[in-house]
Write an enzyme that holds these catalytic residues in place. Structure first.
Site, short mmCIF file in Angstrom:
data_model
loop_
_atom_site.label_atom_id
_atom_site.label_comp_id
_atom_site.label_asym_id
_atom_site.label_seq_id
_atom_site.Cartn_x
_atom_site.Cartn_y
_atom_site.Cartn_z
N GLU A 1 35.09 6.71 6.27
CA GLU A 1 33.74 6.60 6.82
C GLU A 1 32.74 6.50 5.66
O GLU A 1 33.01 7.00 4.55
CB GLU A 1 33.41 7.80 7.70
CG GLU A 1 33.30 9.12 6.97
CD GLU A 1 32.83 10.25 7.88
OE1 GLU A 1 31.82 10.07 8.59
OE2 GLU A 1 33.49 11.32 7.87
N ASP B 1 40.11 18.14 -8.52
CA ASP B 1 39.37 17.38 -9.53
C ASP B 1 37.88 17.56 -9.28
O ASP B 1 37.11 16.60 -9.17
CB ASP B 1 39.75 15.89 -9.45
CG ASP B 1 39.30 15.10 -10.68
OD1 ASP B 1 38.88 15.72 -11.67
OD2 ASP B 1 39.36 13.86 -10.63
#
Length: 292
Positions: free
Chosen positions: A98, A201
């Site tokens: 999205e 990360d």
């Protein structure tokens, strides 16, 4: 996007995966880092976010990212783009999620971010690891399960990167020996704690302010690990307000002496950067090993 053939193949792939005929009206290139080409897609079904890269150079990368995003979203603790489709078209791998609209930060943005991350980290698992090998940057990230964080960190994180760095002459024998000494002492450094679901990360380039004024995280390297890894990564390159850390600590206090473990947790992302970029990261790694 100038490659109309690729655009047509992508529309066909999306139609096959979704079961709904999707027509791409236009693709607008937007900034997206060094590895991938990134686009905002306008379609008859709305706006989507597209990532493309070489399926030959990075096999399975987007399938792994799809699974990582799904794991984070399933916690219902923090905003994560909904992964929609992944696959290959020609020699290109693609991932579609999205499209997340940017917004202005709420006054309590950092407090909310820290609290949301603490709730995400409460999602645990029987073992440290993840069901599959995935990626951090362009490097494979190994996730074989272990019941001990110290063993997991040594064998799945530091050891493979140390071997690779030595083979590329980025670490000398003295630094390898110091790294091996550190591995042996990890059980004395890290206290026992259940595995936590990590972004993997978490630096300032991998979150944004969403339309709701809250943090949205993306580009993960997901696994179940020690939660201090996410917080140490957040501190490595800056960009996180102190309110983020204070709220996290108030919601989910870290084990004693966590400050002494920050550099040890940062050793993994620094080794990744050493292998990818070289340069001053060698000095960063050497400084941590010498201090130990």
């Amino acid at each position: 996007m100038t490659d109309e053939i690729l655009l047509g193949e992508l529309a066909t792939a999306l139609t096959c995966q979704s079961g709904v005929k999707i027509q791409i009206n236009y693709a607008e290139k937007i900034p997206g880092g060094d590895i991938n080409e990134t686009y905002k897609l306008s379609t008859g079904e709305g706006l989507f976010f597209l990532k493309l890269n070489s399926s030959r150079n990075y096999p399975g990368m987007f399938a792994r990212e799809f699974n990582g995003l799904s794991a984070l979203r399933e916690t219902n603790t923090i905003s994560v783009p909904r992964p929609l489709y992944h696959g290959t078209v020609g020699e290109k791998g693609f991932l579609i999620t999205e499209f997340m609209e940017k917004g202005g930060a709420n006054p309590d943005f950092w407090e909310n971010f820290g609290a949301s991350l603490s709730r995400m980290h409460r999602n645990s698992h029987a073992h440290f690891g993840f069901p599959e090998t995935n990626y951090i940057g362009t490097m494979k990230q190994y996730n074989s399960p272990y019941s001990s964080w110290s063993v997991f960190y040594a064998f799945n994180r530091l050891q493979p990167l140390t071997r690779a760095a030595y083979d590329k002459h980025l670490l000398d024998k003295d630094m390898v020996e110091k790294m091996e000494k550190l591995w042996r002492h990890l059980p004395n450094i890290f206290p026992d704690e259940p595995p936590a679901l990590l972004h993997g990360d978490l630096w300032s380039g991998n979150f944004m302010v969403g339309r709701d004024g809250k943090a949205c995280i993306y580009d993960p390297s997901v696994y179940y690990g020690n939660r201090e890894m996410d917080l140490a990564m957040a501190r490595l390159f800056g960009g996180f307000d102190t309110r983020f850390y204070y709220t996290y600590e108030a919601m989910f206090p870290l084990a004693p002496e966590w400050k002494q473990r920050i550099s040890i947790c940062q050793l993994y992302p620094l080794m990744v950067h050493l292998l990818l970029f070289g340069g001053n990261y060698h000095n960063n790694v050497k400084e941590i090993l010498n201090a130990f």
